[in-house]
Each structure stands twice: as C-alpha cells, then as structure tokens.
Design an enzyme around this catalytic site. Structure first.
Site, mmCIF file in Angstrom:
data_model
loop_
_atom_site.group_PDB
_atom_site.id
_atom_site.type_symbol
_atom_site.label_atom_id
_atom_site.label_comp_id
_atom_site.label_asym_id
_atom_site.label_seq_id
_atom_site.Cartn_x
_atom_site.Cartn_y
_atom_site.Cartn_z
ATOM 1 N N SER A 184 0.819 -1.211 0.000
ATOM 2 C CA SER A 184 0.000 0.000 0.000
ATOM 3 C C SER A 184 0.855 1.266 0.000
ATOM 4 O O SER A 184 0.349 2.350 -0.283
ATOM 5 C CB SER A 184 -0.934 0.015 1.212
ATOM 6 O OG SER A 184 -1.892 -1.023 1.128
ATOM 7 N N GLY B 176 -3.084 3.566 -4.275
ATOM 8 C CA GLY B 176 -3.712 4.313 -5.350
ATOM 9 C C GLY B 176 -5.090 4.844 -5.024
ATOM 10 O O GLY B 176 -5.607 4.714 -3.914
ATOM 11 N N CYS C 164 -9.365 -2.089 3.897
ATOM 12 C CA CYS C 164 -8.607 -0.956 3.377
ATOM 13 C C CYS C 164 -9.082 -0.566 1.965
ATOM 14 O O CYS C 164 -10.182 -0.063 1.805
ATOM 15 C CB CYS C 164 -7.116 -1.268 3.417
ATOM 16 S SG CYS C 164 -6.081 0.200 3.319
ATOM 17 N N GLN D 256 -12.928 0.661 0.400
ATOM 18 C CA GLN D 256 -13.225 1.763 -0.513
ATOM 19 C C GLN D 256 -13.935 1.260 -1.769
ATOM 20 O O GLN D 256 -14.867 1.903 -2.273
ATOM 21 C CB GLN D 256 -11.928 2.488 -0.876
ATOM 22 C CG GLN D 256 -11.262 3.163 0.311
ATOM 23 C CD GLN D 256 -9.799 3.471 0.075
ATOM 24 O OE1 GLN D 256 -9.307 3.415 -1.063
ATOM 25 N NE2 GLN D 256 -9.074 3.791 1.139
ATOM 26 N N ASN E 5 -3.355 2.206 7.133
ATOM 27 C CA ASN E 5 -2.515 2.737 6.068
ATOM 28 C C ASN E 5 -3.427 3.142 4.923
ATOM 29 O O ASN E 5 -3.608 2.391 3.970
ATOM 30 C CB ASN E 5 -1.480 1.712 5.600
ATOM 31 C CG ASN E 5 -0.601 2.255 4.489
ATOM 32 O OD1 ASN E 5 -0.678 3.439 4.153
ATOM 33 N ND2 ASN E 5 0.218 1.413 3.902
ATOM 34 N N GLY F 296 -4.948 6.745 2.572
ATOM 35 C CA GLY F 296 -5.021 8.169 2.286
ATOM 36 C C GLY F 296 -6.330 8.572 1.657
ATOM 37 O O GLY F 296 -6.552 9.750 1.376
ATOM 38 N N PHE F 297 -7.220 7.598 1.417
ATOM 39 C CA PHE F 297 -8.555 7.850 0.880
ATOM 40 C C PHE F 297 -9.582 7.271 1.841
ATOM 41 O O PHE F 297 -9.262 6.409 2.668
ATOM 42 C CB PHE F 297 -8.720 7.219 -0.506
ATOM 43 C CG PHE F 297 -7.875 7.843 -1.578
ATOM 44 C CD1 PHE F 297 -8.399 8.820 -2.423
ATOM 45 C CD2 PHE F 297 -6.545 7.468 -1.758
ATOM 46 C CE1 PHE F 297 -7.623 9.400 -3.416
ATOM 47 C CE2 PHE F 297 -5.758 8.033 -2.739
ATOM 48 C CZ PHE F 297 -6.302 9.006 -3.570
ATOM 49 N N HIS G 106 -6.577 -2.531 9.170
ATOM 50 C CA HIS G 106 -5.891 -3.804 8.921
ATOM 51 C C HIS G 106 -6.028 -4.747 10.113
ATOM 52 O O HIS G 106 -5.237 -4.668 11.062
ATOM 53 C CB HIS G 106 -4.406 -3.554 8.636
ATOM 54 C CG HIS G 106 -4.138 -2.916 7.319
ATOM 55 N ND1 HIS G 106 -3.604 -3.600 6.250
ATOM 56 C CD2 HIS G 106 -4.354 -1.654 6.877
ATOM 57 C CE1 HIS G 106 -3.487 -2.784 5.210
ATOM 58 N NE2 HIS G 106 -3.936 -1.597 5.575
ATOM 59 N N GLU H 114 -5.256 -7.828 10.299
ATOM 60 C CA GLU H 114 -4.275 -8.925 10.325
ATOM 61 C C GLU H 114 -3.138 -8.673 11.317
ATOM 62 O O GLU H 114 -2.377 -9.587 11.631
ATOM 63 C CB GLU H 114 -3.703 -9.172 8.924
ATOM 64 C CG GLU H 114 -2.674 -8.180 8.443
ATOM 65 C CD GLU H 114 -3.261 -6.863 7.961
ATOM 66 O OE1 GLU H 114 -2.487 -5.911 7.748
ATOM 67 O OE2 GLU H 114 -4.492 -6.789 7.790
#
Length: 407
Positions: free
Chosen positions: A61, A257, A283, A287, A325, A327-328, A378, A380
């Site tokens: 990521s 991305g 994650c 989205q 982790n 950013g969106f 996350h 995990e």
C-alpha cells in the site's frame, strides 16, 4: 533548512555528501544519506508506529510513497527474513530522525541501513521529523523528493544542482489522486495458502478467493488459521475464473492508489455481490465496496498511517486500537441505515459500522440485505494490535451461514 518567514525558498547550505529533501511547496530539509544514494520522488506521508518498520517498508500500500517515521529512533532491532509482508520493499523513500547505530535483537540478520541500500531505497536521516510532520499535518501530504550522491550534481556543469532544479523533478512526479496502482503490486499468478495451525493437514472448512490488490502476507494466513483454503488471485482475474474456484467467500485486500480509478475491480465486486457470495474487504477493499454500493470516495488531508488508531465499533460501542494505512476514505452517512445509492438501492440497506475517533472518518461498512461487510483498517495485525482479529471470525461465520442457506 526550509522556507523562510516570507514564504520564499531559503537558500540551503548543502554539499555533495548531504541528502536533501525537497517538498512540492518549496520547503527544504538537509540531512544525511540513509540507505541508498540517488534520487527518489513520490507522495510524502508519515507513519506513527513506534515499531514494525519492516512491515511498513514491505506493505504494498506504500507503493510510490516516501514514508516519514514519527518515532525518532528507528532500526534498533535490525532486519530479519521473517517480518516482511511481501517479497520486496515498496516505499519510494524512507525518512527517520535518528537511525540506530547498533543492532540488538536475537532475530536480527542485518542492519536496516544496509538493507535499504541493498534494495536501492533512497533515504534521509538527521532532520527534524517533528517539524516536518507538523507541516504535513497543516499543509497536507504532497509530492516530494530525496536527493543524494550523484543526484545532487548537475552532470552538464559538475556543480551542485540548485533547489529550483530539484523542485522541478518533484513537480514532474504524478499526483497520487488519479493514479491506478493496484495492478502494479498485485501477484501475477494465483497461489494457495492451505489451512494451518490446528487445521493443518485437514480438509478446509471454507474456500476463499482473495483478490490481491496489494495484499500483505499475514492476511491470508489469518484466514488459514481459521481453517480456510485461500486462493490469492491476481487483480486481473475475471468473475468466471472466481466462480471456477468454487469459493465460499470472496475477499478484497488492501492496496495503493486512488479507488476512483479502480473501475474494473468495482465492476468485478458488483458481480460478486450479484451472485450472493459472502464478501469481506479491508482498506482498499473497503473503498471499493463503498464505490460498488454507490458511495463516493475522497482523499484525506494527511491520511491514517500507523498502528495506534482508535476506532469505534458503532454496533457494540467497543473501541479498538487498530493498524491503518490509507489516504482515501468512503463518503457515507454516519449514524443511520440508508439505501445503497447504486441503481436505486439494488443492494438494499447499508450502514457505517466503524468510525475513527480522531476525525470521524468512515472505517467500516455493513450491508444489511446482502452478505457483505468491510473495514478501512488492517485486522491482520502485521504490525499492530490484535483488537480486530474477530473480523476474520465474522467472515467465517458469514460463509458458514451462507452455506447453511444453500447459497
């Protein structure tokens, strides 16, 4: 060194033995080389974990991102062959304040500095990372570049490059918003993780098709520990190929991305939902579920990256410490059930199941009328706390109930 008070670019004092960080807005920091010498550019972000730097470096990521560690002292435990979460280091660059001069851990097989150099990761140390992170929190993440060694020299003249020359390289770097990167980090071939732990050598309880959009190595193992046979498949897989695996459930992983640029994966996910397969996403997968249901996504000012984010489960009231982790984020209403916007509520009711307590960002979605849910973080725990491990149990329960219903 940085911008002066008037906002213009200060003239930094640096020489060929230094490493220079240049931000898109003109701020400049001069430190020492760390890892490989050279030039790297990308989106500069910060991670707040005190530990787990190997897992951070190898998390897909972080593709095309320069990572700043907020914890000042990094590298004490060196590196080993057990902790990486993928087959390579994915960060574009790495910044720490005070790298450890000594390695002290019984599992250590080498130093972090040497490992970065061996893998060609350009880094920088001995700058005021606290000041840098405060600036990124205020101005937002942006493009940046680290320059050291020959990258500081103008090959035509032999003189040191000017800040304006370095800044031009930074501004030629693509913005993260609008980038499609999941194909870049996905596996090219399907591989299978068999049940392990108490289920090792036994027939699997469930079969999972895990679409690799940047999956971390620990994630399929968390499902295998629960008796699942996990087929980790490329992002290019078709729905027909998923059906051929005869899965009990489908999983979409984390990844890098802009989710708005993942049209083929969103369409694939809608086919999965239409077929009634139990679905779990984390994650980037969260989205994509949001967009498949008809919600929008947006870029956060500086994102969530670290292993200490407080998240509240709105269904139980329980607060979890979680690893992030991203950013969106998904743009969905909090506090009520709504009809999923896609095709006039085709997928029925949905609600936000989890929120981040720092900023109320959506951290989970729960579908009411179809067997699908997701979280933005996350579970995990690689690295990070185990508070959210129950989500894998929830996925197994969803597959179990779906099997009983004969779907």
């Amino acid at each position: 060194m940085s911008q002066n008070e008037s906002g213009t670019i200060a003239i930094p004092m640096y020489d060929k033995d230094d490493a220079v960080l240049v931000l898109e807005d003109g701020q400049v920091y001069v430190g020492k080389p760390y890892g490989a010498l050279g030039e790297t550019t990308g989106e500069i972000v910060f991670a707040t974990g005190m530990t787990g730097y190997q897992e951070t470096l190898t998390d897909p990521s972080y593709d095309r991102q320069i990572v700043v560690q907020t914890f000042p002292h990094i590298g004490d435990t060196g590196v080993n062959s057990e902790d990486p979460e993928s087959s390579r280091i994915w960060v574009a660059g790495y910044i720490v304040r005070d790298p450890s001069p000594n390695v002290s851990n019984w599992r250590a097989e080498g130093s972090l500095d040497d490992d970065l150099a061996k893998n060609g990761i350009v880094g920088l140390s001995h700058i005021d990372t606290r000041k840098l992170v405060r600036h990124l929190r205020s101005a937002g993440v942006m493009r940046a570049g680290i320059f050291s060694g020959d990258a500081l020299t103008d090959q035509a003249t032999g003189a040191l490059k000017t800040i304006e020359q370095l800044l031009e390289d930074v501004k030629n770097t693509p913005q993260m918003q609008g980038l499609s990167l999941y194909d870049e980090v996905s596996t090219k071939e399907t591989y299978t993780i068999e049940p392990c732990g108490e289920y090792e050598g036994k027939e699997p309880l469930y079969t999972v098709a895990a679409v690799d959009l940047g999956i971390k190595g620990m994630t399929p193992h968390r499902m295998a520990e629960r008796g699942c046979r996990v087929h980790v498949v490329p992002s290019t897989i078709t729905f027909a190929e998923i059906e051929n695996l005869n899965p009990d459930g489908v999983f979409f992983s984390n990844g890098p991305g802009d989710p708005e640029q993942a049209g083929p994966e969103i369409e694939l996910l809608r086919q999965v939902l239409d077929a009634g397969y139990p679905f779990f996403g984390i994650c980037f997968g969260n989205q994509l579920l949001g967009r498949a249901l008809g919600f929008g996504t947006y870029k956060l000012k500086f994102g969530h990256r670290g292993i200490n984010q407080p998240v509240k489960d709105l269904t139980t009231g329980k607060v979890e410490v979680t690893a992030h982790n991203h950013g969106f984020a998904v743009d969905a209403p909090i506090g009520k059930q709504v009809d999923a916007p896609f095709e006039n509520g085709k997928y029925g009711k949905v609600f936000v199941s989890h929120i981040d307590l720092n900023d109320d960002v959506v951290e989970g979605l729960q579908c009411v009328d179809i067997p699908a849910f997701s979280v933005q973080y996350h579970p995990e725990a690689a690295a990070g706390p185990h508070d959210a491990a129950y989500l894998f149990d929830r996925f197994c329960e969803l597959m179990k109930n779906n099997s009983k219903e004969g779907k």
